[in-house]
Write a protein that holds these residues in place. Sequence first.
Motif, PDB file in Angstrom:
ATOM      1  N   ASN A 134      -4.681  -4.484  -4.357  1.00 10.04           N
ATOM      2  CA  ASN A 134      -3.469  -3.772  -4.744  1.00 10.04           C
ATOM      3  C   ASN A 134      -3.625  -2.273  -4.484  1.00 10.04           C
ATOM      4  O   ASN A 134      -2.720  -1.637  -3.932  1.00 10.04           O
ATOM      5  N   LYS A 156       6.738 -13.010  -9.250  1.00  7.78           N
ATOM      6  CA  LYS A 156       5.876 -12.986  -8.071  1.00  7.78           C
ATOM      7  C   LYS A 156       6.315 -11.805  -7.206  1.00  7.78           C
ATOM      8  O   LYS A 156       7.355 -11.188  -7.468  1.00  7.78           O
ATOM      9  N   PRO A 157       5.539 -11.476  -6.173  1.00  6.64           N
ATOM     10  CA  PRO A 157       5.966 -10.377  -5.293  1.00  6.64           C
ATOM     11  C   PRO A 157       7.343 -10.652  -4.701  1.00  6.64           C
ATOM     12  O   PRO A 157       7.699 -11.789  -4.399  1.00  6.64           O
ATOM     13  N   TYR A 216       6.551  -9.323   1.241  1.00  8.99           N
ATOM     14  CA  TYR A 216       5.137  -9.165   1.591  1.00  8.99           C
ATOM     15  C   TYR A 216       4.649  -7.734   1.412  1.00  8.99           C
ATOM     16  O   TYR A 216       3.487  -7.509   1.087  1.00  8.99           O
ATOM     17  N   SER A 255       3.368  -7.329  -2.086  1.00  6.23           N
ATOM     18  CA  SER A 255       2.328  -8.285  -2.470  1.00  6.23           C
ATOM     19  C   SER A 255       0.932  -7.701  -2.219  1.00  6.23           C
ATOM     20  O   SER A 255       0.784  -6.533  -1.899  1.00  6.23           O
TER      21      SER A 255
END
Length: 150
Positions: free
Chosen positions: A65, A36-37, A40, A43
């Motif tokens: 993105n 996952k990222p 933040y 992300s």
Amino acid sequence: MKLPWPIRSVVAGAAGTATMTLAYAAERRLRPKVHKPLDYDDSLVPGQIVAGIMHLPAATDREENDLGLALRWSYGSVFGIWHGLLRRRVGEPWASAAFGATLMTATLTMFPLLGRTPPPWRWPPSVIATAFGAHAAYVGAVAAVDDQVR
């Protein structure tokens, strides 16, 4: 050839952005089980913020993105000017300290305000550590490149 300080500062900001990107890549290699990222900035949230500010219709993850990368490279490069101004006013190491404080203040306030993330005191410790580490790498690279290009 001596570059004018604003150009030198933008180049330093771009180098800082590249370093921050490499810091994320290095952390991903060190933490291969994390899918996952890492924080933040890493992300889709930056792209969602841009899409929201620009009133874009529902963007795909890929578009968010891309918007986030465009934001990172544009503000990352231009933010170098702030470091250049600080360096001219107060010198090092105070310029880098103030620059880093500015970046972290923006990170810790803008994601909850514009990105609707939880407040920083609810972020997992790994997210906080990554945010501080990636931004420290950015600040160090900006200061080093700004110093070397002088």
